[in-house]
Motif scaffolding. Structure first.
Motif, PDB file in Angstrom:
ATOM      1  N   GLN A   1       0.840  -1.198   0.000  1.00 49.46           N
ATOM      2  CA  GLN A   1       0.000   0.000   0.000  1.00 49.46           C
ATOM      3  C   GLN A   1       0.877   1.250   0.000  1.00 49.46           C
ATOM      4  O   GLN A   1       0.561   2.229  -0.662  1.00 49.46           O
ATOM      5  CB  GLN A   1      -0.925   0.003   1.221  1.00 49.46           C
ATOM      6  N   ARG A   2       1.980   1.229   0.707  1.00 54.85           N
ATOM      7  CA  ARG A   2       2.866   2.391   0.766  1.00 54.85           C
ATOM      8  C   ARG A   2       3.612   2.597  -0.543  1.00 54.85           C
ATOM      9  O   ARG A   2       3.856   3.732  -0.962  1.00 54.85           O
ATOM     10  CB  ARG A   2       3.862   2.226   1.908  1.00 54.85           C
ATOM     11  N   GLY A   3       4.019   1.512  -1.157  1.00 54.38           N
ATOM     12  CA  GLY A   3       4.739   1.620  -2.427  1.00 54.38           C
ATOM     13  C   GLY A   3       6.075   2.318  -2.274  1.00 54.38           C
ATOM     14  O   GLY A   3       6.860   1.989  -1.407  1.00 54.38           O
ATOM     15  N   THR A   4       6.311   3.344  -3.110  1.00 50.79           N
ATOM     16  CA  THR A   4       7.599   4.031  -3.102  1.00 50.79           C
ATOM     17  C   THR A   4       7.581   5.301  -2.258  1.00 50.79           C
ATOM     18  O   THR A   4       8.526   6.094  -2.300  1.00 50.79           O
ATOM     19  CB  THR A   4       8.031   4.387  -4.540  1.00 50.79           C
ATOM     20  N   GLY A   5       6.522   5.515  -1.471  1.00 49.96           N
ATOM     21  CA  GLY A   5       6.429   6.706  -0.633  1.00 49.96           C
ATOM     22  C   GLY A   5       7.572   6.737   0.381  1.00 49.96           C
ATOM     23  O   GLY A   5       7.761   5.794   1.140  1.00 49.96           O
ATOM     24  N   GLY A   6       8.311   7.825   0.387  1.00 48.13           N
ATOM     25  CA  GLY A   6       9.484   7.958   1.257  1.00 48.13           C
ATOM     26  C   GLY A   6       9.238   8.864   2.444  1.00 48.13           C
ATOM     27  O   GLY A   6       8.150   8.900   3.008  1.00 48.13           O
ATOM     28  N   TYR A   7      10.225   9.647   2.761  1.00 42.40           N
ATOM     29  CA  TYR A   7      10.215  10.523   3.925  1.00 42.40           C
ATOM     30  C   TYR A   7       8.936  11.347   4.010  1.00 42.40           C
ATOM     31  O   TYR A   7       8.592  12.086   3.088  1.00 42.40           O
ATOM     32  CB  TYR A   7      11.416  11.482   3.886  1.00 42.40           C
ATOM     33  N   GLY A   8       8.245  11.216   5.139  1.00 41.55           N
ATOM     34  CA  GLY A   8       7.061  12.013   5.390  1.00 41.55           C
ATOM     35  C   GLY A   8       5.837  11.638   4.568  1.00 41.55           C
ATOM     36  O   GLY A   8       4.859  12.381   4.549  1.00 41.55           O
ATOM     37  N   SER A   9       5.867  10.490   3.928  1.00 37.05           N
ATOM     38  CA  SER A   9       4.760  10.143   3.037  1.00 37.05           C
ATOM     39  C   SER A   9       3.611   9.435   3.740  1.00 37.05           C
ATOM     40  O   SER A   9       2.527   9.332   3.184  1.00 37.05           O
ATOM     41  CB  SER A   9       5.253   9.240   1.904  1.00 37.05           C
TER      42      SER A   9
END
Length: 144
Positions: free
Chosen positions: A132-140
């Motif tokens: 669900q998060r995928g490639t979401g990084g810092y603060g995502s």
């Protein structure tokens, strides 16, 4: 767990301060006090030499009291002492406050926590599983 240690300091071995503490407090082993100016760092000797079992690391962590009262931390926190290191344990302190801090001989400067770790064997791949998060990084996370 038993860890062989050479104590070449004038101080007792690191010890737990309470019955259920995770970290052992380690002391500075200094011929003379070390003054840390604001934003200055220094490698503080302990006089200890350890033989950590294979499959474990010794983590060097800041003491919360020094951090809260004086702004003293550890630059590479947590620091890691590997099982094959046989040199002297030294602690890389940093003064994050706006006032000088004097490190005294015998002062408790850090805590040591033993942690088990795994050894990685890379498995090359063409793709990775979707999340669900995928490639979401810092603060995502947590912000819509």
């Amino acid at each position: 767990m038993h860890i062989p240690v050479l104590n070449r300091s004038r101080h007792p071995l690191p010890e737990y301060q309470t019955a259920h503490a995770a970290g052992l407090d380690v002391r500075a082993n200094l011929a003379e006090p070390v003054t840390l100016k604001p934003l200055q760092r220094a490698l503080i000797p302990t006089g200890l030499f350890l033989e950590i079992p294979v499959g474990y690391e010794m983590q060097v962590r800041p003491r919360s009291g020094l951090a809260y009262k004086h702004g003293i931390g550890i630059v590479n926190s947590p620091g890691t002492i590997d099982a094959d290191y046989r040199g002297e344990l030294k602690v890389l302190l940093v003064n994050l406050s706006d006032q000088e801090f004097v490190v005294q001989d015998g002062e408790r400067i850090a805590q040591l926590v033993v942690a088990r770790h795994e050894t990685v064997q890379w498995q090359p791949a063409e793709t990775l599983t979707e999340t669900q998060r995928g490639t979401g990084g810092y603060g995502s996370t947590g912000v819509q």
